[in-house]
Write a protein that holds these residues in place. Structure first.
Motif: not given
Length: 171
Positions: A69-97
């Motif tokens: 997750m820390t590397e994903l935040a670095r690669q996409t240039k976003i805050t860790r909290s924004r990443l956490s929120h986005a990944v939670a939505r992607l998980e809810k859609n079944g696209w990421v776990r």
């Protein structure tokens, strides 16, 4: 930036020249319109925001389609909290776990699912067409090369390597 009367006081900021001001505003105008154009295209055609698409791309390109997750935040240039929120939505859609990181009990990996891969596969052709039409088809090969060189210089200047740098993925 408002036009301010220039003076010779060394304590005053180095105001932008008229040419620099014009370039700055053209850059802002173009990047805002481009971001909006790409986001609208992805929302319309794939029902996902540009940020989610960028996260899916990063995971798709990662070894074994997983990334810390820390590397994903670095690669996409976003805050860790924004990443956490986005990944939670992607998980809810079944696209990421998410899975705990075996090498670090505090860390987590984001993993692209088969469903996420399929969403990306369907979204990519329209997205690349939108990028090409909005940006690359409007520039000569020389302009494309210059743009790439300029953006690398700007990015490198804004991404210091020293500890304690104020970068989004460290917040």
């Amino acid at each position: 930036m408002a036009k301010v009367k220039k003076n010779e006081d060394p304590a005053e900021p180095r105001w932008l020249s008229d040419t620099e001001q014009e370039t700055w505003r053209a850059y802002l105008h173009a990047t805002m319109l481009l971001d909006d154009h790409l986001d609208r295209q992805l929302q319309r055609d794939a029902k996902l925001p540009h940020l989610y698409y960028a996260l899916l791309v990063q995971l798709d390109e990662a070894p074994r389609q997983r990334m810390r997750m820390t590397e994903l935040a670095r690669q996409t240039k976003i805050t860790r909290s924004r990443l956490s929120h986005a990944v939670a939505r992607l998980e809810k859609n079944g696209w990421v776990r998410r899975e705990d990181c075996p090498s670090d009990r505090r860390g987590q990996n984001a993993i692209l699912t088969e469903q996420g891969t399929e969403v990306l596969r369907r979204a990519a052709p329209g997205h690349v067409t939108a990028v090409r039409q909005a940006l690359f088809d409007r520039l000569t090969p020389e302009q494309q090369k210059s743009l790439g060189e300029i953006m690398k210089i700007v990015a490198e200047g804004l991404q210091p390597g020293e500890a304690g740098a104020d970068l989004p993925w460290l917040r």
